[in-house]
Each structure stands twice: as structure tokens, then as C-alpha cells.
Design an enzyme around this catalytic site. Structure first.
Site, PDB file in Angstrom:
ATOM      1  N   GLY A 120       0.783  -1.237   0.000  1.00  0.00           N
ATOM      2  CA  GLY A 120       0.000   0.000   0.000  1.00  0.00           C
ATOM      3  C   GLY A 120       0.813   1.285   0.000  1.00  0.00           C
ATOM      4  O   GLY A 120       1.798   1.438  -0.725  1.00  0.00           O
ATOM      5  N   ARG A 140       3.779  -4.597  17.682  1.00  0.00           N
ATOM      6  CA  ARG A 140       3.233  -4.716  19.040  1.00  0.00           C
ATOM      7  C   ARG A 140       4.248  -5.340  19.998  1.00  0.00           C
ATOM      8  O   ARG A 140       3.986  -5.418  21.192  1.00  0.00           O
ATOM      9  CB  ARG A 140       1.945  -5.551  19.007  1.00  0.00           C
ATOM     10  CG  ARG A 140       0.808  -4.836  18.309  1.00  0.00           C
ATOM     11  CD  ARG A 140      -0.384  -5.734  18.051  1.00  0.00           C
ATOM     12  NE  ARG A 140      -0.130  -6.704  16.999  1.00  0.00           N
ATOM     13  CZ  ARG A 140      -1.059  -7.460  16.427  1.00  0.00           C
ATOM     14  NH1 ARG A 140      -2.315  -7.359  16.816  1.00  0.00           N
ATOM     15  NH2 ARG A 140      -0.750  -8.305  15.462  1.00  0.00           N
ATOM     16  N   TYR A 183      -9.924  11.573  10.690  1.00  0.00           N
ATOM     17  CA  TYR A 183     -10.804  11.325  11.837  1.00  0.00           C
ATOM     18  C   TYR A 183     -10.015  11.214  13.147  1.00  0.00           C
ATOM     19  O   TYR A 183     -10.587  10.945  14.198  1.00  0.00           O
ATOM     20  CB  TYR A 183     -11.766  10.156  11.594  1.00  0.00           C
ATOM     21  CG  TYR A 183     -11.188   8.789  11.319  1.00  0.00           C
ATOM     22  CD1 TYR A 183     -10.382   8.132  12.247  1.00  0.00           C
ATOM     23  CD2 TYR A 183     -11.504   8.113  10.140  1.00  0.00           C
ATOM     24  CE1 TYR A 183      -9.880   6.858  12.010  1.00  0.00           C
ATOM     25  CE2 TYR A 183     -11.014   6.845   9.880  1.00  0.00           C
ATOM     26  CZ  TYR A 183     -10.201   6.226  10.825  1.00  0.00           C
ATOM     27  OH  TYR A 183      -9.713   4.963  10.581  1.00  0.00           O
ATOM     28  N   LYS A 187      -5.498   6.730  16.381  1.00  0.00           N
ATOM     29  CA  LYS A 187      -4.892   7.770  15.536  1.00  0.00           C
ATOM     30  C   LYS A 187      -4.882   9.111  16.268  1.00  0.00           C
ATOM     31  O   LYS A 187      -3.944   9.904  16.107  1.00  0.00           O
ATOM     32  CB  LYS A 187      -5.660   7.898  14.213  1.00  0.00           C
ATOM     33  CG  LYS A 187      -5.574   6.667  13.301  1.00  0.00           C
ATOM     34  CD  LYS A 187      -4.228   6.545  12.598  1.00  0.00           C
ATOM     35  CE  LYS A 187      -4.274   5.484  11.507  1.00  0.00           C
ATOM     36  NZ  LYS A 187      -2.958   5.265  10.880  1.00  0.00           N
TER      37      LYS A 187
END
Ligand code: HXC
Ligand code: NAP
Length: 281
Positions: A20, A68, A148, A163
Site C-alpha cells: 500500500g 506490538r 478522523y 490515531k
């Protein structure tokens, strides 16, 4: 648009750089002279992308790593530094996301998204920053967020919360770490359809079109556009930009925000009618 050597001698680490937007940014940075290190969970995907870069004359390496895991991050940094000598720029691009009513999520689903986006970004930034500070080395962190992050959004609550946390981190560390010569910047993209967004966010017929129809400029963004912005922001040409988030969305979020924006739907005749009623005779 840029000098060919804009990013020469820069070693750039991109999380989620195998696919991507991360892959496209890596390609652009590499073509501008940077050495590229990519990480992600799928080794075959990373290998394939690194090979494509190498075939294009880009110095590219990869390491499997789940953001993570602080231990895996430390090992990935050790590997990249052993190959490139140092990392100059970190791009926190890796993300996990899917659309779902919040009440249908399990705690594990919330943890999965927040773990990748918020914890992963903070762990990566911590590892890079500790190394830069102890070596008295300057650095740049570019975080990929979304619009957002500040508006919030229904049906992607863990992603929106994460985010927003990343954006707060950018603005906090921009001040705290400026004394070490470490810059923080962010990009908030609107729709840039990728395999992942098509699978996880708009998989049903008409969903992608509906999203694009929200954009005042009437189209999705291109990978060239976002990669150019990223290249500028991480380069020394942007050396006084610190703590800023640049939106690249064709005006999408503002269209949702303005109370009168739906008047875009009025016809010429309706505007005439509106004027004839409201204008002083
Ligand atoms: C509800 C879901 C779900 C879904 C997974 N889960 N998908 N719940 N709806 N669609 C739940 C699982 O049931 C599980 O909970 C928990 O989430 C963790 O799932 P795993 O598959 O075990 O997690 P993991 O392997 O860690 O994968 C993480 C992931 C996955 C986020 C779930 O989608 C992923 O790897 N995504 C990476 C790529 C990606 O998402 N890219 C999009 C970025 S786009 P239980 O309780 O059952 O164990 C983006 C753009 C924003 O951010 C703006 C666009 C315009
Ligand atoms: P993508 O192709 O799914 O990119 C996400 C990458 O992150 C993948 O390469 C994935 O690789 C990696 N990743 C996911 N979980 C990981 C983990 N735990 N550890 C390490 N790597 C992990 O999606 P994209 O559309 O290009 O999105 C890239 C960024 O842009 C994201 O931050 C996204 O939120 C943001 N964004 C995208 C859009 C858009 O329209 N495309 C809009 C707004 C914001 P593995 O699965 O192999 O780990």
C-alpha cells in the site's frame, strides 16, 4: 518536482512498508536516493517488495517484525543498523483497521487495532528516539494518521482513538525532543484506495464510490501525490516543520464539517429562488 538526490544518504525505516502507501512511499524515497528498510508481519510480502526495489536500483532491506512487540522491534533495529550503519528517518505507517459497530467488537478486537496503531507507533518511536538521543544523532519521525484523528468517526472507533493518540504524540514529542534535533510530522490522508482499504473498509459494491463522492475534488488521491508530500516532509527542505499534520484529502473532512456544505447540491434555479427570497428588495 524534486532534486534526484533529495534523500541521498538517508536511511529510512518504514513500518508496513511491504504494501500500500508504505510501499509507494518507500519507492519514492528510494528513487530520491534513500536507503530503505521495511518491516511488517509477513516475510514473503516484505521480501517481494524489497526485491522489486532492488531491481529498480534501490538499496532495500527487510526484517519481519510485529510492531506490538518491543523485543521484535529492538531486533529489527539491530538488524537494520548492522546493515545501514544507522536509521535517519522513521515512518510509522503500519496500521490495522476494520469497520464494525462498536457494540459488536470484542476486547481483543479493540486491543488488536490499538496495539498496532497506538502502541506500535509509540514503541517504534521510543526505540528510534533512544538510539538517536544516546548517539547524539538527529532524526525525523513521520506518522501516517487520518482526518478522523480529530473529528472522530463512527464504526472505526478503535482506529479513531488510536490515531488521535498518535497525533497527540506527534505534537507532544515535537516539543519534547526538538532539543535533540528530532522532528515530528504527520500526514492525514483522505481516501487512497489500497488492497487493504478495499478488503477491510469498503468491501461492498458502491462503498468506495460513496467515499470518493464525499471528496469536493471528486476523486481519490494518487500514490504519487502522497509520496511526494511524504518525501518533502521527511527531507531537510522541511527542516523547520515540526509538530505539524498535513491533510491530503481533496477537502473531504472540511466538507463534512461545514454546516452549509450540503448546499453544493442546489441547482442554479434553486440558487436564484433562494436569492429572490433572501435578498433585500
Ligand atoms: C469485528 C474483527 C474483525 C472485523 C478481526 N476482528 N476482524 N471483529 N469485525 N472485521 C477481531 C477478531 O475476531 C479478533 O477478536 C480480533 O479482532 C483480532 O483479530 P486477529 O485476526 O487475531 O488479529 P490480528 O492477526 O492481530 O490482525 C489485526 C487486524 C487485521 C487489525 C484484525 O485486520 C489486520 O492485520 N490488518 C492489517 C491491515 C489493515 O487493516 N490495513 C488497513 C489500514 S487502512 P476475537 O475476540 O474474536 O479473538 C486505514 C485507513 C483509514 O487505517 C481511513 C480510510 C479512508
Ligand atoms: P496496508 O496496505 O494494510 O498497510 C498497512 C501495513 O501495516 C501492511 O503492510 C501490514 O503488513 C502492516 N502491519 C499491520 N499490522 C502490523 C503489525 N502488527 N506489525 C507490523 N506491521 C504491521 O494499508 P494502507 O492503506 O497502505 O495504509 C497505510 C497507512 O495509511 C495506515 O497508517 C493507514 O491508517 C493510513 N491511511 C490510509 C488511508 C487509505 O485510504 N489507504 C487513509 C487514511 C489513512 P503485515 O500485514 O504484513 O504486517
Amino acid at each position: 518536482m524534486f532534486k534526484d538526490d533529495l534523500l541521498k544518504n538517508k536511511a529510512i525505516l518504514i513500518t508496513g512498508g511491504g504494501t500500500g502507501i508504505g510501499k509507494e512511499m518507500g519507492y519514492k524515497f528510494g528513487k530520491l536516493g534513500a536507503k530503505i528498510a521495511i518491516l511488517g508481519r509477513r516475510e514473503d510480502v516484505l521480501k517481494d517488495t524489497a526485491e522489486k526495489f532492488t531491481n529498480e536500483g534501490i538499496d532495500a532491506i527487510f526484517h519481519r517484525c510485529d510492531v506490538r512487540s518491543p523485543e521484535e522491534i529492538s531486533r529489527a533495529f539491530d538488524y537494520f543498523v548492522s546493515k545501514f550503519g544507522r536509521i535517519d528517518i522513521l515512518v510509522n505507517n503500519a496500521a490495522g483497521n476494520f469497520a464494525s459497530p462498536f457494540e459488536e467488537l470484542s476486547p481483543h478486537a479493540i486491543d488488536a487495532v490499538i496495539g498496532i496503531v497506538l502502541h506500535g507507533t509509540l514503541y517504534m518511536t521510543l526505540e528510534a528516539g533512544k538510539r538517536w538521543i544516546s548517539n547524539s544523532q538527529k532524526g525525523v519521525v513521520l506518522d501516517i494518521v487520518t482526518t478522523y484523528a480529530w473529528t472522530g468517526s463512527a464504526f472505526v472507533v478503535p482506529s479513531a482513538a488510536a490515531k488521535a493518540g498518535v497525533l497527540a504524540t506527534v505534537r507532544s514529542l515535537a516539543v519534547e525532543w526538538a532539543r535533540y534535533g528530532i522532528r515530528h510530522v504527520a500526514i492525514a490522508p483522505g481516501p487512497f484506495p489500497t488492497d487493504a482499504t478495499r478488503k477491510n473498509l469498503f468491501p461492498l459494491p458502491g462503498m468506495e464510490e460513496a467515499l470518493i463522492n464525499r471528496v469536493p475534488l471528486g476523486r481519490a488521491g494518487t500514490m504519487e501525490e502522497i509520496s511526494n508530500l511524504a518525501a518533502y516532509l521527511v527531507s531537510d527542505e522541511a527542516s523547520f516543520i515540526n509538530g505539524e499534520v498535513v491533510t491530503i484529502d481533496g477537502g473531504e473532512w472540511l466538507k463534512g464539517a461545514g454546516q452549509f456544505n450540503d448546499l453544493l447540491q442546489l441547482t442554479k434555479e434553486q440558487w436564484e429562488m433562494l436569492k429572490s427570497i433572501s435578498k433585500k428588495k
